[in-house]
Write an enzyme that holds these catalytic residues in place. Sequence first.
Site, PDB file in Angstrom:
ATOM      1  N   TYR A 228      35.874  45.348  49.431  1.00  0.00           N
ATOM      2  CA  TYR A 228      35.101  44.522  48.494  1.00  0.00           C
ATOM      3  C   TYR A 228      35.596  44.724  47.073  1.00  0.00           C
ATOM      4  CZ  TYR A 228      31.433  43.743  45.039  1.00  0.00           C
ATOM      5  OH  TYR A 228      30.755  43.386  43.897  1.00  0.00           O
TER       6      TYR A 228
ATOM      7  N   THR B 151      32.417  43.701  38.752  1.00  0.00           N
ATOM      8  CA  THR B 151      31.613  44.864  39.126  1.00  0.00           C
ATOM      9  C   THR B 151      32.262  46.154  38.647  1.00  0.00           C
ATOM     10  OG1 THR B 151      30.889  46.184  41.048  1.00  0.00           O
ATOM     11  CG2 THR B 151      32.801  44.787  41.361  1.00  0.00           C
ATOM     12  N   ASP B 152      31.442  47.180  38.434  1.00  0.00           N
ATOM     13  CA  ASP B 152      31.993  48.483  38.051  1.00  0.00           C
ATOM     14  C   ASP B 152      32.810  49.118  39.170  1.00  0.00           C
ATOM     15  OD1 ASP B 152      29.884  49.091  39.759  1.00  0.00           O
ATOM     16  OD2 ASP B 152      28.867  50.452  38.371  1.00  0.00           O
ATOM     17  N   GLU B 153      32.668  48.602  40.397  1.00  0.00           N
ATOM     18  CA  GLU B 153      33.379  49.197  41.518  1.00  0.00           C
ATOM     19  C   GLU B 153      34.892  49.002  41.439  1.00  0.00           C
ATOM     20  OE1 GLU B 153      31.818  49.104  45.459  1.00  0.00           O
ATOM     21  OE2 GLU B 153      29.847  48.420  44.785  1.00  0.00           O
TER      22      GLU B 153
ATOM     23  N   LYS C 177      37.526  42.076  44.340  1.00  0.00           N
ATOM     24  CA  LYS C 177      36.990  41.789  43.015  1.00  0.00           C
ATOM     25  C   LYS C 177      38.005  42.162  41.932  1.00  0.00           C
ATOM     26  CE  LYS C 177      33.562  40.361  41.994  1.00  0.00           C
ATOM     27  NZ  LYS C 177      33.174  38.929  41.775  1.00  0.00           N
TER      28      LYS C 177
END
Length: 311
Positions: A147, A123-125, A151
């Site tokens: 979260y 994810t870009d997060e 990741k």
Amino acid sequence: MRMLITGGAGFIGSNFVHYMLDKYEDIQVVNIDALTYAGTKDNLEGVLDDSRHEFVEGDICDRELISTHIEDVDIIVNFAAESHVDRSINRSKPFVTTNVQGTQTLLDVATDTDIDRFLQISTDEVYGEILDGVFTETDQLNPRNPYAATKAGADLLAKSYKKTHGLPVQITRTCNNFGPRQHPEKLIPKLISNTINEKELPIYGDGSNVREWIYVEDNCRALDRVLSDGNNGEVYNIGTGHEKTNLEVAETILDATGGSEDLITFVEDRPGHDQRYALDTTKIEALGWEPLWSFEEGIQKTVEEYTSEDN
């Protein structure tokens, strides 16, 4: 081609299962999903009885289960993850268990096999927020919620197995997905459902947080392209340039449904809420991929699907 897909009854995973089975006649898919709150067999309607698709209910932390079903697999695609930021803030342990330990189990088992590719879906997060400019694949990871941290940990594990064990790993980091089969707790399905039912549309803070959005079918196309044409060991950002504030997302949904702006309600912001994400997509574009859906077209299609389900 025989493919093991984990988390294939969830939102993006199930869309990818449908996409691959629709596109490739000679594919065999082994689909492992724990069927937690975010995964359901309903997402696999139309493919559960397909002879090319085998569904297995199970946890990716179960090494014996994974070992049993990895035989003769050419490609592993790991979608399995706890993915809701708010849930991770309130209770992070399941995120560590699935996102980190589960990925480690898959990587361990994969090192003992002769697979062609291990695709880790990220994810870009993991990059954290960026107020100006865009993130490239070589930028430092700076996750700012549990979260995203789990990741990022999974990404680093996957990269380490490439370096240490020579495992043929690829990583994709995608912006916010939306479209069919998404869990109703997520922003866009929640806003669509609330608008249809004339309920308040809760928007964090002042609604100025910016996200980049991709219609899930475009993401599936990008993942397919990475698997077929991407280089071993590489990370690929997948984005569209469709940047929207949360308030603009709500307004687009209201335009598509004919709902009233009076439904918009600003609520207390969540802790550590990143202001903006944005991705440089030069590498994925060099593989010949580009998004086909505009944000507005994707929203209209998603609204139509919700409306047809209600009727």
